[in-house]
Scaffold this motif. Structure first.
Motif, PDB file in Angstrom:
ATOM      1  N   THR A   1     -10.953   5.309 -12.642  1.00 51.12           N
ATOM      2  CA  THR A   1     -11.698   5.810 -11.334  1.00 51.12           C
ATOM      3  C   THR A   1     -12.702   7.164 -11.558  1.00 51.12           C
ATOM      4  O   THR A   1     -13.554   7.182 -11.029  1.00 51.12           O
ATOM      5  CB  THR A   1     -10.442   6.219 -10.294  1.00 51.12           C
ATOM      6  OG1 THR A   1      -9.672   5.045 -10.276  1.00 51.12           O
ATOM      7  CG2 THR A   1     -11.181   6.444  -9.075  1.00 51.12           C
TER       8      THR A   1
ATOM      9  N   ASN B   1      -1.740   0.653  -5.909  1.00 50.00           N
ATOM     10  CA  ASN B   1      -0.684   0.678  -4.753  1.00 50.00           C
ATOM     11  C   ASN B   1       0.564   0.007  -5.435  1.00 50.00           C
ATOM     12  O   ASN B   1       1.742   0.569  -5.033  1.00 50.00           O
ATOM     13  CB  ASN B   1      -1.185  -0.242  -3.815  1.00 50.00           C
ATOM     14  CG  ASN B   1      -2.489   0.546  -3.130  1.00 50.00           C
ATOM     15  OD1 ASN B   1      -2.606   1.483  -3.070  1.00 50.00           O
ATOM     16  ND2 ASN B   1      -3.043  -0.359  -2.029  1.00 50.00           N
TER      17      ASN B   1
ATOM     18  N   GLY C   1      -3.424  -8.015  -6.134  1.00 46.74           N
ATOM     19  CA  GLY C   1      -3.468  -7.036  -5.183  1.00 46.74           C
ATOM     20  C   GLY C   1      -4.053  -5.752  -5.914  1.00 46.74           C
ATOM     21  O   GLY C   1      -4.889  -5.780  -6.783  1.00 46.74           O
ATOM     22  N   ASN C   2      -3.687  -4.546  -5.276  1.00 43.75           N
ATOM     23  CA  ASN C   2      -4.124  -3.339  -5.606  1.00 43.75           C
ATOM     24  C   ASN C   2      -3.234  -2.621  -6.721  1.00 43.75           C
ATOM     25  O   ASN C   2      -2.137  -2.278  -6.479  1.00 43.75           O
ATOM     26  CB  ASN C   2      -4.447  -2.355  -4.659  1.00 43.75           C
ATOM     27  CG  ASN C   2      -5.067  -0.991  -5.315  1.00 43.75           C
ATOM     28  OD1 ASN C   2      -4.775  -0.414  -6.245  1.00 43.75           O
ATOM     29  ND2 ASN C   2      -5.971  -0.712  -4.329  1.00 43.75           N
TER      30      ASN C   2
ATOM     31  N   ASN D   1       0.802  -1.109   0.079  1.00 41.58           N
ATOM     32  CA  ASN D   1       0.037   0.021  -0.035  1.00 41.58           C
ATOM     33  C   ASN D   1       0.865   1.182   0.059  1.00 41.58           C
ATOM     34  O   ASN D   1       2.247   1.185  -0.111  1.00 41.58           O
ATOM     35  CB  ASN D   1      -0.680  -0.028   1.183  1.00 41.58           C
ATOM     36  CG  ASN D   1      -0.101  -0.226   2.463  1.00 41.58           C
ATOM     37  OD1 ASN D   1       0.970   0.180   2.776  1.00 41.58           O
ATOM     38  ND2 ASN D   1      -0.554  -0.933   3.459  1.00 41.58           N
TER      39      ASN D   1
END
Length: 502
Positions: free
Chosen positions: A130, A84, A80-81, A38
């Motif tokens: 986004t 990040n 994962g992200n 993160n």
């Protein structure tokens, strides 16, 4: 973050670096620690690298190679992200740039630059997705708010009507002699009236809150200044413009309610820009420091575009984006803002704005040209030839004299000269309609400049298609000498010294 959590994440970072150094499989470690990938890890990486380089300068290169390898692995990691993972990789690339400089490690430097460009593009793609999702959510939320507002307004009107009716009934009961049964009915009506009154008060509070939210949205404008474009380059920056006047003219546009954010992008370490700093502070403009990481890329334009997209995503109240630049590269940024439902205002010099950028803006605010100072300049000594007294010759000589006052250009003039193509660009930039005025005399650029320099004492001449600065030490030592321009056998203008006895 708490010390215990920070220590755990630093331990995880050291584990990754150790595994990378020993050529172990990194993906299994990442898969078992997805929750640790993160923004905090990116911050810890930056701090750890900075501290380690300072404590172990002898091992800085080896450490940097390990971090570069790990950054590439994390950038390519798909679990994962993704956002990040990308920020951690970017943190690693940017951290090692202080070791892998272009001069000392050109190969590694090039790898880092290419990786950063790809990473910035991926970041922009993620932001675009986004922003699109947020726009859809905003539209849905606004629709729900409008529906509820209309419903509240209808209920409020009904409540007011019922209150008015009850007040009329109560007044009528008071004016009449009523029985005990009528008294009981009146008490019920009074209770109902009180309940409706409370309902009315709640609805009016909701309406007030809606008005407050609407007022908060008045801060709807963000302004972004491309200072290099305003100064017309770095070699000889033009500071004859007013940021205050630009801001005042923008506030007159009906699309602009209140200005929420202002950012100015430049290399503020340049001492020549210090005259702008007081005005920037007075107007509340945030100065964004930019250092170009490559002479072929405009880092200010890239950072400006990134900041605009981040604000378009995170600040839904910002509806008007002002780009103070005539650079055509911002046309794509304006089109993207339109996709997100934003309004774009362009602001630039009328004669130096890209036509595509101007056409895609919803509104264009021209900045007056800055030629007055040069054209109004007075020359005390001019050749008696009426042809050379023409304004274009006078102004041209003034511009050529000014080249000697600029440290960078004066150095070029002494060390080999400035090519005629570059001189042509400078003259076109400094003198309005230069080519049209010059061509009235029916001469080429070289011939025109030779004629402009005739009989002058500016110590400039043309040689090998370059403007050069000659040494005039001997000229200043004798009051009996004067300077005269002659043409050599090659057709080039030369300056020589002759005595008054010839």
């Amino acid at each position: 973050m708490p010390n215990e959590v920070a220590n755990q994440k630093q331990t995880f970072l050291l584990e990754l670096l150790k595994a990378t150094y020993q050529n172990q499989e990194i993906y299994p470690i990442l898969q078992h620690n997805l929750n640790k990938l993160n923004d905090d890890l990116a911050l810890i990486l930056r701090k750890w690298v900075s501290d380690r380089f300072a404590k172990e300068p002898a091992n800085a290169v080896n450490i940097a190679r390990v971090i570069l390898k790990l950054s590439i692995i994390i950038q390519e990691f798909t679990q994962g992200n993704p956002a990040n993972n990308l920020e951690i990789a970017i943190a690693g690339y940017e951290a090692v740039r202080q070791v892998f400089t272009r001069e000392a490690f050109p190969k590694e430097w090039d790898i880092i630059q290419q990786a950063l460009v790809i990473a910035y593009q991926q970041r922009q793609q993620i932001l675009s997705r986004t922003v699109g999702e947020l726009c859809e959510q905003t539209v849905q939320t606004q629709t729900q708010i409008n529906t509820l507002t209309n419903k509240f307004q209808q209920e409020l009107q009904q409540a007011k009507l019922q209150v008015n009716n009850l007040q009329a009934v109560i007044t009528q009961f008071k004016q009449q002699s009523v029985s005990s049964e009528s008294t009981h009915e009146m008490s019920s009506l009074i209770a109902e009236f009180r309940e409706l009154k409370q309902c009315q008060n709640r609805l009016e509070q909701l309406a007030t809150q809606s008005n407050i939210s609407a007022k908060a949205e008045q801060f709807n404008t963000a302004i972004f200044y491309d200072i290099e474009n305003l100064t017309m380059g770095r070699s000889n920056p033009n500071l004859n413009f007013s940021l205050k006047q630009i801001q005042t003219n923008l506030e007159k546009i009906s699309l602009v309610n209140k200005i929420a954010i202002q950012c100015a992008y430049a290399d503020w370490s340049d001492s020549r820009l210090r005259l702008l700093k007081n005005e920037i502070q007075e107007l509340g403009i945030e100065s964004i420091q930019i250092f170009d990481y490559s002479h072929k890329r405009n880092a200010a334009d890239m950072q400006l575009a990134i900041d605009v997209m981040e604000l378009a995503q995170s600040r839904s109240t910002l509806q008007v984006f002002v780009i103070v630049s005539g650079d055509g590269a911002f046309a794509s940024l304006a089109k993207k803002l339109h996709e997100y439902g934003k309004t774009v205002i362009g602001c630039a010099y009328e004669g130096n704005v890209n036509r595509v950028l101007k056409s895609v803006c919803d509104y264009f605010l021209p900045i007056p040209a800055t030629q007055a100072k040069i054209e109004e300049a007075q020359i005390n000594e001019v050749n008696n030839d009426s042809n050379l007294n023409d304004d274009i010759f006078v102004i041209t000589k003034k511009v050529l004299q000014a080249l000697k006052q600029n440290n960078e250009q004066a150095s070029q003039l002494r060390q080999g000269g400035i090519h005629m193509s570059q001189i042509h660009t400078i003259l076109r930039k400094e003198i309005q309609n230069f080519d049209q005025k010059r061509q009235k005399h029916g001469s080429t650029l070289t011939s025109f400049l030779k004629k402009a320099l005739e009989g002058t004492d500016v110590c400039l001449s043309i040689d090998n298609n370059k403007l050069i600065l000659e040494d005039n030490t001997n000229l200043s030592n004798s009051s009996n000498k004067s300077q005269k321009a002659i043409i050599n056998s090659n057709g080039n203008l030369k300056e020589t010294v002759v005595t008054g006895k010839s």
